[in-house]
Motif scaffolding. Sequence first.
Motif, PDB file in Angstrom:
ATOM      1  N   LEU A  63       0.865  -1.175   0.000  1.00  0.00           N
ATOM      2  CA  LEU A  63       0.000   0.000   0.000  1.00  0.00           C
ATOM      3  C   LEU A  63       0.901   1.224   0.000  1.00  0.00           C
ATOM      4  O   LEU A  63       1.212   1.807   1.037  1.00  0.00           O
ATOM      5  CB  LEU A  63      -0.929  -0.038   1.215  1.00  0.00           C
ATOM      6  CG  LEU A  63      -1.695  -1.365   1.391  1.00  0.00           C
ATOM      7  CD1 LEU A  63      -2.657  -1.264   2.570  1.00  0.00           C
ATOM      8  CD2 LEU A  63      -2.429  -1.765   0.116  1.00  0.00           C
ATOM      9  N   GLY A  64       1.351   1.593  -1.203  1.00  0.00           N
ATOM     10  CA  GLY A  64       2.369   2.619  -1.359  1.00  0.00           C
ATOM     11  C   GLY A  64       1.897   4.003  -0.951  1.00  0.00           C
ATOM     12  O   GLY A  64       0.839   4.463  -1.367  1.00  0.00           O
ATOM     13  N   GLY A  65       2.727   4.656  -0.136  1.00  0.00           N
ATOM     14  CA  GLY A  65       2.382   5.964   0.390  1.00  0.00           C
ATOM     15  C   GLY A  65       1.941   5.891   1.836  1.00  0.00           C
ATOM     16  O   GLY A  65       1.858   6.910   2.521  1.00  0.00           O
ATOM     17  N   GLY A 122      10.763   6.805   8.941  1.00  0.00           N
ATOM     18  CA  GLY A 122       9.577   7.594   8.658  1.00  0.00           C
ATOM     19  C   GLY A 122       9.631   8.331   7.337  1.00  0.00           C
ATOM     20  O   GLY A 122       8.772   9.166   7.054  1.00  0.00           O
ATOM     21  N   ASP A 123      10.628   8.031   6.512  1.00  0.00           N
ATOM     22  CA  ASP A 123      10.759   8.592   5.172  1.00  0.00           C
ATOM     23  C   ASP A 123      10.346   7.518   4.174  1.00  0.00           C
ATOM     24  O   ASP A 123      10.704   6.342   4.326  1.00  0.00           O
ATOM     25  CB  ASP A 123      12.206   9.014   4.921  1.00  0.00           C
ATOM     26  CG  ASP A 123      12.486   9.299   3.467  1.00  0.00           C
ATOM     27  OD1 ASP A 123      12.113  10.393   3.004  1.00  0.00           O
ATOM     28  OD2 ASP A 123      13.058   8.423   2.787  1.00  0.00           O
ATOM     29  N   HIS A 124       9.592   7.898   3.148  1.00  0.00           N
ATOM     30  CA  HIS A 124       9.033   6.898   2.233  1.00  0.00           C
ATOM     31  C   HIS A 124      10.093   5.978   1.646  1.00  0.00           C
ATOM     32  O   HIS A 124       9.960   4.747   1.698  1.00  0.00           O
ATOM     33  CB  HIS A 124       8.278   7.589   1.093  1.00  0.00           C
ATOM     34  CG  HIS A 124       6.983   8.206   1.508  1.00  0.00           C
ATOM     35  ND1 HIS A 124       5.903   7.465   1.910  1.00  0.00           N
ATOM     36  CD2 HIS A 124       6.608   9.506   1.574  1.00  0.00           C
ATOM     37  CE1 HIS A 124       4.897   8.275   2.213  1.00  0.00           C
ATOM     38  NE2 HIS A 124       5.302   9.519   2.016  1.00  0.00           N
ATOM     39  N   LEU A 295      -0.353  -0.848  -4.714  1.00  0.00           N
ATOM     40  CA  LEU A 295      -1.452   0.106  -4.824  1.00  0.00           C
ATOM     41  C   LEU A 295      -0.984   1.417  -4.221  1.00  0.00           C
ATOM     42  O   LEU A 295      -0.938   1.583  -3.000  1.00  0.00           O
ATOM     43  CB  LEU A 295      -2.695  -0.408  -4.087  1.00  0.00           C
ATOM     44  CG  LEU A 295      -3.904   0.549  -4.045  1.00  0.00           C
ATOM     45  CD1 LEU A 295      -4.370   0.887  -5.459  1.00  0.00           C
ATOM     46  CD2 LEU A 295      -5.035  -0.052  -3.223  1.00  0.00           C
ATOM     47  N   ASN A 296      -0.598   2.345  -5.072  1.00  0.00           N
ATOM     48  CA  ASN A 296      -0.146   3.655  -4.601  1.00  0.00           C
ATOM     49  C   ASN A 296      -1.335   4.557  -4.279  1.00  0.00           C
ATOM     50  O   ASN A 296      -2.481   4.215  -4.558  1.00  0.00           O
ATOM     51  CB  ASN A 296       0.743   4.307  -5.663  1.00  0.00           C
ATOM     52  CG  ASN A 296       2.102   3.653  -5.763  1.00  0.00           C
ATOM     53  OD1 ASN A 296       2.753   3.375  -4.770  1.00  0.00           O
ATOM     54  ND2 ASN A 296       2.537   3.373  -6.992  1.00  0.00           N
ATOM     55  N   GLY A 340       0.193  -4.473   3.433  1.00  0.00           N
ATOM     56  CA  GLY A 340       0.436  -3.311   4.287  1.00  0.00           C
ATOM     57  C   GLY A 340       1.311  -2.290   3.590  1.00  0.00           C
ATOM     58  O   GLY A 340       1.782  -2.513   2.475  1.00  0.00           O
ATOM     59  N   GLY A 341       1.519  -1.175   4.254  1.00  0.00           N
ATOM     60  CA  GLY A 341       2.332  -0.105   3.705  1.00  0.00           C
ATOM     61  C   GLY A 341       3.661   0.022   4.402  1.00  0.00           C
ATOM     62  O   GLY A 341       4.025  -0.791   5.266  1.00  0.00           O
ATOM     63  N   GLU A 342       4.410   1.057   4.046  1.00  0.00           N
ATOM     64  CA  GLU A 342       5.752   1.238   4.590  1.00  0.00           C
ATOM     65  C   GLU A 342       5.754   1.767   6.016  1.00  0.00           C
ATOM     66  O   GLU A 342       6.713   1.618   6.741  1.00  0.00           O
ATOM     67  CB  GLU A 342       6.590   2.149   3.679  1.00  0.00           C
ATOM     68  CG  GLU A 342       6.078   3.568   3.527  1.00  0.00           C
ATOM     69  CD  GLU A 342       5.189   3.773   2.312  1.00  0.00           C
ATOM     70  OE1 GLU A 342       5.334   4.799   1.630  1.00  0.00           O
ATOM     71  OE2 GLU A 342       4.331   2.883   2.054  1.00  0.00           O
TER      72      GLU A 342
END
Length: 437
Positions: A63-65, A122-124, A295-296, A340-342
């Motif tokens: 889950l990008g972003g 905490g940086d993408h 999925l961005n 999940g995301g970053e």
Amino acid sequence: MHTLHACHHPSHINRRSLLRGVGAGTTAAGLSWLTPLADILAAESEKAAPTGKPARSLILLWLGGAASQLDTFDPHPETKIGGGVKTIPTAIKGVSFAAGLEQTASVMSDVSLIRSMVSKEGDHERAFYNIKTGYRPDPTLIHPSIGAIVCHELPQAKIEIPTHVSILPNQWPARGGFFGAQYDAFQMYDPKSPVPDVKARVDDKRLDQRMQGLSIVEQTFARGREPNLDQNKTLHQISMQRARSMMSSDQLKAFNVKDAPAAELAAYGDTPFGRGCFAATRLIQAGVRCVEVTLNGWDTHANNLEGQATQVKILDAAYASLIRDLKKQGLLESTIVICGGEFGRTPKINGVGGRDHWPHGFSMLVAGGGFAGGRVIGSTDPQGEKQDPERPVLVEDLHATVHDLLGIDYSKEVMTPVGRPMALSKGEPVQELQAHA
């Protein structure tokens, strides 16, 4: 004991393993404490062998972003951090999701939820590196992504298409790292379009002429190679042979979603991500080890509530259909699915109605391949005042758990090309997430 495997020096063993083996062999007889090296190596080989656990493949839904845990899988309605989100019940008693995730909520008996993922990034870009590799960025080394590790450790015979595939990749693709570029993910975009770069731009006769000319150059490169290498092949030749095999392979049909029954495809949603998830099931059936689908669009620093709801709608149909189809096809027990995301998003809503970056307690869904279903691990503060969640799960621990369920020795060390020993994971498996626990 854990093996120190070398990409270029397979004779090396782990010094810690040697010492453990020596210590374990100590007896009152005095000299009998010195365990023969051959015995240690045999024990190490047995340890490194697959454990017989069912997982053999991996699907990663990124889950990008960074999805907001508070607007998806860990809502806290009617609190100061709730943000106006409405909730729905799930198949897990007492557990609610944000509205819009009705289909995902219905399959949660086959899925476990981690609500306490913790990262130090905490940086993408750095966080994506961390979530994909299990390591924080290091300027001296590029770590392999989890998909690259799976393909390296579980080589797949008799497959002519890439075993590591990335659908809809963002700017931080999965890489082979110190395993080499051959383990980079093969990238493609919306599966409704043809697979890129698999059709020659000239007719067969012209292509054969070009290949014959290329072979002369390759033979020149092959001269003078080291005696222990294949005199008749260069890395470029091997790559070309694999590419040509792929170009003519019937296995390419696994990428094609156009011939799918309309109703089956529609269940995933008429979106590139939905088609990507549908294609992932076909690729796993074809023998691909790892498929990631991105999925961005979750980076909602402004207008968070609407932005998250838009992405939730896309995710819900695709995710639930993926789980249902894998289960129906008998593949869920052998296929791990991570979603999940970053990182997550802040409990505090900023001045423009958005949520900012939050690596201190976010959510991941895990299913299949030996993961338990219907469990919830960890919790976050409903008031948003405590930064640390209960029962934190580190990124590296999730990686170790995935390796463990795939029968990979997560603490196995490999020697990088510069002679640096590096463990596949520095984490420890989360036993509560595993079905046998």
